[in-house]
Design an enzyme around this catalytic site. Sequence first.
Site, mmCIF file in Angstrom:
data_model
loop_
_atom_site.group_PDB
_atom_site.id
_atom_site.type_symbol
_atom_site.label_atom_id
_atom_site.label_comp_id
_atom_site.label_asym_id
_atom_site.label_seq_id
_atom_site.Cartn_x
_atom_site.Cartn_y
_atom_site.Cartn_z
ATOM 1 N N TYR A 32 0.825 -1.206 0.000
ATOM 2 C CA TYR A 32 0.000 0.000 0.000
ATOM 3 C C TYR A 32 0.858 1.254 0.000
ATOM 4 C CZ TYR A 32 0.818 1.038 5.007
ATOM 5 O OH TYR A 32 1.384 1.380 6.219
ATOM 6 N N LYS A 142 6.276 -1.744 1.889
ATOM 7 C CA LYS A 142 5.111 -1.150 2.559
ATOM 8 C C LYS A 142 3.966 -2.166 2.468
ATOM 9 C CE LYS A 142 3.159 3.447 3.336
ATOM 10 N NZ LYS A 142 3.251 3.384 4.782
ATOM 11 N N GLU A 174 12.484 2.746 13.813
ATOM 12 C CA GLU A 174 11.541 3.806 13.418
ATOM 13 C C GLU A 174 10.359 3.748 14.367
ATOM 14 O OE1 GLU A 174 9.925 3.017 9.483
ATOM 15 O OE2 GLU A 174 9.889 0.867 9.862
ATOM 16 N N LEU A 198 11.112 1.622 6.888
ATOM 17 C CA LEU A 198 10.499 2.074 5.643
ATOM 18 C C LEU A 198 11.241 3.338 5.198
ATOM 19 C CD1 LEU A 198 7.989 1.536 3.746
ATOM 20 C CD2 LEU A 198 7.014 3.533 4.881
HETATM 21 N N1 PDD Z 1 2.875 5.222 7.372
HETATM 22 N N2 PDD Z 1 7.605 4.051 8.782
HETATM 23 C C1 PDD Z 1 6.479 3.322 8.773
HETATM 24 C C2 PDD Z 1 6.502 1.968 9.380
HETATM 25 C C3 PDD Z 1 5.300 3.834 8.206
HETATM 26 O O1 PDD Z 1 4.182 3.096 8.186
HETATM 27 C C4 PDD Z 1 5.312 5.152 7.664
HETATM 28 C C5 PDD Z 1 4.093 5.771 7.034
HETATM 29 C C6 PDD Z 1 6.513 5.880 7.701
HETATM 30 C C7 PDD Z 1 6.629 7.270 7.110
HETATM 31 O O2 PDD Z 1 6.646 7.211 5.700
HETATM 32 P P1 PDD Z 1 6.127 8.419 4.803
HETATM 33 O O3 PDD Z 1 6.874 9.621 5.235
HETATM 34 O O4 PDD Z 1 6.455 8.002 3.432
HETATM 35 O O5 PDD Z 1 4.642 8.555 5.046
HETATM 36 C C8 PDD Z 1 7.634 5.294 8.254
HETATM 37 C C9 PDD Z 1 1.650 5.665 6.727
HETATM 38 C C10 PDD Z 1 1.411 7.126 6.816
HETATM 39 C C11 PDD Z 1 0.513 4.805 7.221
HETATM 40 O O6 PDD Z 1 0.727 3.609 7.352
HETATM 41 O O7 PDD Z 1 -0.601 5.307 7.428
#
Ligand code: PDD
Length: 279
Positions: A32, A142, A174, A198
């Site tokens: 996703y 993801k 993270e 991620l």
């Molecule tokens: N999550 N690390 C993880 C495990 C994440 O699920 C996310 C984002 C990030 C930040 O990535 P980005 O800056 O590309 O949004 C880091 C999304 C927002 C979610 O699962 O809703």
Amino acid sequence: MNTIYLNGEFLPLAQACISVQDRGFIFGDGVYEVIPVYDGKFFRLSQHLQRLAHSLEKIHLANPLTQAQWETILGELVERNGGGNQAVYLQITRGEAERTHHFPAKVTPTIFIRSNSFAIPTSAGVKAITLEDTRWSHCDIKSIALLSSVLLRQQAVEADATESILIRQGQVTEGAATNVFIILEGIAITPPKSQFILAGITRELILELMQEVELPCREEPITKSQLRYAEEIWITSSTREVSPVTNLDGQMVGHGQPGQLYTKVYSLFQNYKQRVFHG
Ligand code: PDD
């Protein structure tokens, strides 16, 4: 935000159905993206589509659409949902098939996109807790299989905190759904990209923006004790932008207020949005 996209059609949410045999439902076999939209316009869309391509490649699923097709469908969905600020959730699963662990021979991927309203986050301080990183070793994908992340985030909520900051073998990886930065002796540090985090689009942008104005930042491992003594801690994501963690495991971070460097980076981020959308 009631119009969704499912397998080639725009539909009211209430009419959207997928098979109980879908491998997303049965195995969590899919990937996703979450893409922010400000005032009807996508933010860092090509970076999100690039990461989607990476996730698909990692699970051996051919990208079902071209970049141009993605852009057209996503644009139309945002428009049908009235523009404004939206967080677009896009999911691709391997599709509907008899339940076998291995990949079925002939299967059509399921593409589902929905848009949620997006409340732009404030720069207020948040609480976080530390937890052992109990996730798998492919966190660069993801994946929609998020049970560990769900349990980790739930523990934060039960501790009246916003996020869980995860520790694997003594090092910070993270957050449950965010990337982490700390400030040590005035330098921003975030763990380097690896299979254990991620590659956040917001993380990358923060690094770019800091480098542009020569604010000191590094991609380096962070130990649990460095996290403990950090002058500032930030968490970043597409729906959170950049937030200061002002309380960690019940202790104040720094002076318990958003830090000086945070304030600078927050305005760099807001100015960047202005720049890309309004020139
Ligand atoms: N999550 N690390 C993880 C495990 C994440 O699920 C996310 C984002 C990030 C930040 O990535 P980005 O800056 O590309 O949004 C880091 C999304 C927002 C979610 O699962 O809703």
